[in-house]
Design a protein around this motif. Structure first.
Motif, short mmCIF file in Angstrom:
data_model
loop_
_atom_site.label_atom_id
_atom_site.label_comp_id
_atom_site.label_asym_id
_atom_site.label_seq_id
_atom_site.Cartn_x
_atom_site.Cartn_y
_atom_site.Cartn_z
N SER A 267 0.99 4.14 -2.85
CA SER A 267 0.49 5.61 -2.65
C SER A 267 1.56 6.70 -3.32
O SER A 267 1.39 7.77 -3.51
N GLN B 95 -10.34 -2.04 4.88
CA GLN B 95 -9.08 -1.41 4.02
C GLN B 95 -8.25 -2.67 2.81
O GLN B 95 -7.33 -2.14 2.39
N PHE C 296 0.77 -1.24 -0.03
CA PHE C 296 -0.09 -0.08 -0.06
C PHE C 296 0.79 1.38 0.01
O PHE C 296 0.60 2.33 -0.67
N SER D 22 -6.22 -1.68 -4.40
CA SER D 22 -6.02 -2.20 -3.26
C SER D 22 -5.21 -3.59 -3.53
O SER D 22 -5.09 -3.76 -4.64
N ASN E 102 -6.36 4.00 -8.44
CA ASN E 102 -6.65 3.58 -7.34
C ASN E 102 -6.29 2.12 -7.12
O ASN E 102 -6.53 1.24 -8.00
N ARG F 233 -6.30 4.70 -2.08
CA ARG F 233 -6.49 3.46 -1.61
C ARG F 233 -7.96 3.24 -1.33
O ARG F 233 -8.40 4.26 -0.71
#
Length: 449
Positions: free
Chosen positions: A113, A141, A109, A121, A119, A444
């Protein structure tokens, strides 16, 4: 920056209608059917003649980061994603090291970033002995748990019956499963190796759907479905490739009520076993691309609701890994994320799907299935993940740059009837007519569980 997208043909929730869409502070602020919306301090995008769809959510990618970055990485593959209209991705755990702990998950993650234009996951991978790591994830999350019930990924195979049942019984969120029967695949691999040694068959790609057979897929998928029915687990069976497997899934419930769901991929819908003769190892993937009859059944299942989502299984390899050597050394998998919408637009042109049905399978349903927070639909108050598509321009795959780091595609030269012109991620214009705007990064993904 805020945007006013004018005169777009909006494709959303089963409808196509002309509208203006106002994007403010990364969110969809207004949708004006018929147009006529006015706003100050905005950049105007004239979308007349183009379709505006929600950003595609690809729940099944292999971006190879960390540890395999000679093939691909989060930065390069997220560029290929947004060029193809994919605004969110969910990446698999078979990297180096494998993502089988919460600490390694958070490291991915952190990388995303800094590197991802889309986007993101990541799945945590299940093994025979990491149950406590899996059960401890924050399900708001993390997209899900990846389970390999086949040999595609070496020591991530979960083959302990007790571990499997405990995982299914106690999993706190969706289990995304790769289903091929390990024993059958091993036996057929050795049988064909002996046939090749004896000179009775050639070690080329045509043997792949026999080594990784329809029966191996069905047997493993049936086992996973039986476990899910027994335990109440939320099971999502990935990359369905056979007609037989379709009998394991239901179409008589809305997606929100299903606990057992199915995904397929563009290559199972646009290619079949006859294409091995021409394309060879370029289309070698696991599970194998199967017969013309399997392809037709999968296409029918899209319309009926038996299949719930379309993910790419984007899996880049370098050319020499694919094309040097024989069947037993050629790597399985190939890049596809840049062309998934283009290829599926051809499926629409052939009459198998309408454009709203395609949007349901690639945008709405992944958002619903994974319970994504305010993504996957064009609704006021939702994140402005949006894609403009020109469907009046015929082009060929390969006419523009291949953005995946491995820089090749098995679809080279295929004519397609859709061109992505603009991709917005969280309200930021990141791709525009072949130009990337890389000042911002994706977010995220959050899950409403």
């Amino acid at each position: 920056m805020n945007y006013l997208i004018q005169n777009a043909s909006v494709v959303n929730e089963g409808e196509v209608f002309v509208a203006d869409v106002l994007v403010e502070d990364g969110m969809i602020a207004q949708i004006a059917r018929g147009g006529g919306l006015r706003a100050e301090n905005v950049t105007t995008v004239d979308a007349k003649g183009k379709y505006l769809i929600p950003g595609i959510i690809d729940e099944h990618v292999h971006f190879r980061d960390p540890g395999l970055t000679q093939k691909a990485d989060i930065y390069t593959e997220s560029r290929a994603a947004v060029a193809g209209g994919v605004t969110s991705f969910m990446d698999m755990p078979n990297t180096v090291p494998q993502t089988v702990t919460r600490e390694l998950l958070e490291q991915k993650f952190a990388m995303a970033s800094e590197k991802s234009l889309a986007n993101y996951s990541f799945y945590i991978g299940a093994t025979n002995d990491n149950l406590q790591e899996v059960l401890g994830i924050d399900i708001s999350q993390v997209c899900g748990i990846k389970l390999f019930m086949g040999s595609s990924t070496g020591n991530m195979l979960v083959d302990d019956d007790s571990a499997l049942e405990t995982l299914f019984r106690e999993a706190p969120c969706l289990i995304a499963a790769h289903c091929e029967d390990e024993g059958m695949v091993k036996r057929e691999t050795e049988r064909y190796r002996a046939l090749v040694t004896a000179g009775q068959v050639a070690p080329d790609a045509t043997i792949h759907p026999y080594v990784r057979s329809a029966e191996a897929c069905y047997r493993s998928s049936a086992r996973a479905v039986a476990l899910a029915e027994k335990t109440g687990a939320h099971l999502h069976v990935l990359h369905i490739s056979t007609a037989a497997e379709l009998d394991l899934f239901r179409s008589d419930l809305p997606l929100e009520q299903k606990k057992i769901t199915a995904e397929t991929c563009p290559h199972y819908l646009t290619l079949d076993s006859r294409d091995y003769e021409k394309l060879g190892f370029a289309i070698k993937c696991n599970p194998a691309i199967k017969s013309p009859e399997d392809r037709s059944a999968l296409l029918e299942a899209l319309r009926s609701g038996v299949i719930d989502t379309i993910g790419t299984d984007h899996a880049p390899h370098l050319r020499d890994e694919k094309f040097t050597g024989d069947y037993f050394t050629s790597k399985s998998g190939f890049p596809s994320i840049q062309h998934s919408l283009e290829l599926m637009s051809n499926v629409c042109s052939e009459g198998w799907l309408t454009l709203p049905e395609l949007v349901r399978l690639m945008c709405h349903n992944p958002a619903t299935l994974y319970r994504l927070d305010r993504r996957g639909f064009i609704r006021k108050g939702y994140h402005a993940d949006l894609v403009l598509v020109d469907m009046d321009r015929v082009s060929r795959v390969g006419d523009v740059t291949e953005y995946s780091k491995c820089a090749w595609t098995p679809y080279e030269g295929v004519s397609v009837g859709a061109v992505v012109t603009h991709t917005f991620v969280g309200g930021n214009l990141v791709y525009e007519n072949g130009v990337f705007h890389e000042q911002t990064r994706g977010e995220r993904l959050q899950f409403g569980r």
